[in-house]
Design an enzyme around this catalytic site. Structure first.
Site, mmCIF file in Angstrom:
data_model
loop_
_atom_site.group_PDB
_atom_site.id
_atom_site.type_symbol
_atom_site.label_atom_id
_atom_site.label_comp_id
_atom_site.label_asym_id
_atom_site.label_seq_id
_atom_site.Cartn_x
_atom_site.Cartn_y
_atom_site.Cartn_z
ATOM 1 N N ASN A 1 -3.307 10.125 10.236
ATOM 2 C CA ASN A 1 -2.819 8.898 10.849
ATOM 3 C C ASN A 1 -2.525 9.235 12.316
ATOM 4 O O ASN A 1 -1.491 9.812 12.636
ATOM 5 C CB ASN A 1 -1.553 8.446 10.105
ATOM 6 C CG ASN A 1 -1.008 7.137 10.634
ATOM 7 O OD1 ASN A 1 -1.478 6.625 11.654
ATOM 8 N ND2 ASN A 1 -0.004 6.603 9.973
ATOM 9 N N ARG B 1 -6.577 6.648 8.832
ATOM 10 C CA ARG B 1 -6.021 5.308 8.941
ATOM 11 C C ARG B 1 -6.536 4.696 10.244
ATOM 12 O O ARG B 1 -6.359 5.286 11.319
ATOM 13 C CB ARG B 1 -4.499 5.381 8.978
ATOM 14 C CG ARG B 1 -3.891 4.025 9.166
ATOM 15 C CD ARG B 1 -2.403 4.079 9.294
ATOM 16 N NE ARG B 1 -1.892 2.727 9.385
ATOM 17 C CZ ARG B 1 -0.822 2.392 10.093
ATOM 18 N NH1 ARG B 1 -0.143 3.312 10.742
ATOM 19 N NH2 ARG B 1 -0.424 1.148 10.124
ATOM 20 N N HIS C 1 -0.821 -3.709 7.841
ATOM 21 C CA HIS C 1 -0.142 -3.081 6.697
ATOM 22 C C HIS C 1 -0.934 -3.299 5.406
ATOM 23 O O HIS C 1 -0.370 -3.251 4.303
ATOM 24 C CB HIS C 1 1.278 -3.655 6.458
ATOM 25 C CG HIS C 1 2.278 -3.348 7.519
ATOM 26 N ND1 HIS C 1 3.243 -4.262 7.893
ATOM 27 C CD2 HIS C 1 2.478 -2.247 8.273
ATOM 28 C CE1 HIS C 1 4.003 -3.719 8.837
ATOM 29 N NE2 HIS C 1 3.554 -2.513 9.087
ATOM 30 N N ARG D 1 10.186 -6.317 17.350
ATOM 31 C CA ARG D 1 9.291 -7.453 17.634
ATOM 32 C C ARG D 1 9.932 -8.765 17.184
ATOM 33 O O ARG D 1 10.599 -8.807 16.142
ATOM 34 C CB ARG D 1 7.954 -7.292 16.900
ATOM 35 C CG ARG D 1 7.174 -6.073 17.306
ATOM 36 C CD ARG D 1 5.772 -6.110 16.682
ATOM 37 N NE ARG D 1 5.136 -4.819 16.781
ATOM 38 C CZ ARG D 1 4.748 -4.081 15.737
ATOM 39 N NH1 ARG D 1 4.886 -4.537 14.505
ATOM 40 N NH2 ARG D 1 4.190 -2.913 15.932
ATOM 41 N N GLU E 1 1.189 4.747 1.509
ATOM 42 C CA GLU E 1 -0.061 4.454 2.211
ATOM 43 C C GLU E 1 -0.999 5.661 2.225
ATOM 44 O O GLU E 1 -2.212 5.504 2.127
ATOM 45 C CB GLU E 1 0.251 3.977 3.638
ATOM 46 C CG GLU E 1 0.922 2.611 3.614
ATOM 47 C CD GLU E 1 1.537 2.207 4.948
ATOM 48 O OE1 GLU E 1 0.859 1.515 5.704
ATOM 49 O OE2 GLU E 1 2.677 2.584 5.212
#
Ligand code: AMP
Length: 405
Positions: free
Chosen positions: A16, A98, A187, A248, A391
């Site tokens: 990743n 990823r 996601h 955010r 993940e």
């Protein structure tokens, strides 16, 4: 692939790659165990740091300047080699990367070749923060072992089943299409994994189970999953849309951008930075760690209370909206840092939603546990689950399934 070695090639290295970091895990797909996990931070700085932990050994830390991803991955490869698990090991089946943005084209994990790299590059304008770093990681890993299959697993892929009425913004069609403006969602690897694990927890076939997944980490997104396929998700063209997140804003009237530009004289980059980095929980109360916010709220801090309430209000709106999208909901699943660990957030999100068939067993909800579990009372029509996301395992499983097929 295993050459003269009789051991099967059943290991997958998951990478990743971020702009200044690389996280990695080496997994054995025979039993889905982790053989090593690690992280390189502050790539490009003098203070670069590698932390490597093999499953059967001591945690090792290296501090040395690593100027770029090439240097970082070379250092990772050396650590793995020191444990007899180098990138040239015949037991290594593939590297799974990823990749954040796969656009409309990449609907599934994909073996990487030059053409795939070019397409990921073409998507940089819609993922300027993420895809360049992912590309650098892939190119570097390929250079280290050109023979090894490399697979891209896209954050957006799971959401490509969204119907057009959910993925298209209500703006001029020609303008949207010319600039690839649509809702992609992110996601996806987590939403795929958690929705499937939730069905398993209920003892049901994922293809016949409807789940609302709430991935609440520092970034946060909700998805409505019907029979294992994404029907809607809260993030859009970029990860800015949807839930209130650590830094955010999530959903906002787009006219706020014009207003700040005209009235406050802010540039596009300044508004971008405001909405992505100085908004959400941090913008509201100065903290983005939910533990700290709940602690402050419980001590009577009004700003922390307001931040918590706004966060939860948005969450409840999405639970209601996705109940309507799905028609029938079998479970609501909480995952990621906040979702897995914050009993107060889960309680506030579900409280009073009996009308939607939801309920919470407060005792089960407040128990700490690392395993997937139900926290709703038996009588509830809609189950509430806490399901730790994984993940890396999902990326490894998808990579392995592809290279074996
Ligand atoms: P993630 O992005 O999934 O790693 O989630 C990170 C976020 O999870 C942090 O910013 C915290 O807000 C939250 N978090 C982690 N541990 C806890 C905890 N024990 N209780 C509440 N929130 C937590």
């Amino acid at each position: 692939m295993s050459g003269r070695n009789t051991s099967p090639a059943n290991r997958v290295l998951v990478l990743n790659s971020g702009s200044s970091s690389v996280k990695y895990q080496l997994l054995d797909m025979a039993d889905r165990s982790r053989l090593a996990v690690g992280l390189v931070e502050r790539i490009g700085e003098e203070s670069s740091r590698l932390v490597h932990t093999p499953a059967d050994g001591e945690r090792r830390e290296r501090r040395a300047p690593m100027g770029d991803h090439g240097a970082a991955l070379t250092a990772v490869a050396a650590e793995l080699a020191a444990d007899g698990m180098g990138l040239d090991s015949p037991r290594l089946a593939a590297i799974g990367h990823r990749v954040v943005h796969g656009g409309k084209r990449f609907t599934a994990p994909t073996v990487i070749d030059e053409e795939v790299l070019a397409e990921i590059e073409r998507l940089v304008p819609v993922a300027p923060l993420h895809n360049p770093a992912n590309l650098t990681g892939i190119r570097t890993a390929r250079a280290l072992n050109p023979e090894l299959p490399q697979v891209a697993v896209f954050d957006t892929a799971f959401h490509t089943t969204m119907p057009e009425h959910a993925s298209r913004y209500a703006i001029d069609v020609e303008t949207a299409d010319a600039h690839r403006v649509r809702r992609y969602g992110f996601h996806g690897t987590s939403h795929a994994y958690v929705s499937r694990e939730t069905a398993r927890l209920l003892g049901r076939d994922p293809a016949e189970t409807n789940v609302i997944v709430l991935h609440l980490g520092n970034g946060a997104s909700a998805s409505a999953v019907r029979g294992g396929e994404c029907a809607d998700t809260s993030m859009g063209l970029t990860p800015l849309e949807g839930l209130v997140m650590g830094t955010r804003s999530g959903d906002i009237d787009p006219a706020v951008v014009f207003h700040l530009s005209r009235v406050a004289g802010m540039s596009t980059d300044e508004v971008d930075e405001l909405l992505n980095k100085r908004s959400g929980l941090v913008g509201l109360c100065g903290d983005n760690d939910m533990r700290e916010i709940v602690r402050r709220r419980d001590e009577g801090d009004a700003r922390a209370k307001l931040a918590f309430d706004i966060y939860v209000h948005r969450l409840r709106k999405y639970i209601g909206a996705y109940t309507a999208v799905l028609g029938r909901v079998d479970a609501v699943a909480f995952t990621a840092g906040v979702g897995e660990n914050s009993a107060p957030v889960r309680q506030a999100a579900i409280e009073g939603l009996e009308g939607l068939g939801l309920g919470l067993d407060t005792e089960l909800n407040s128990e700490r546990c690392d395993r997937a579990r139900l926290v709703s009372p038996q009588y509830a029509r809609v189950a509430v689950a806490v399901v730790p996301t994984d993940e890396e395992l999902e990326i490894a499983a998808q990579t392995y399934a592809l290279v074996r097929s």
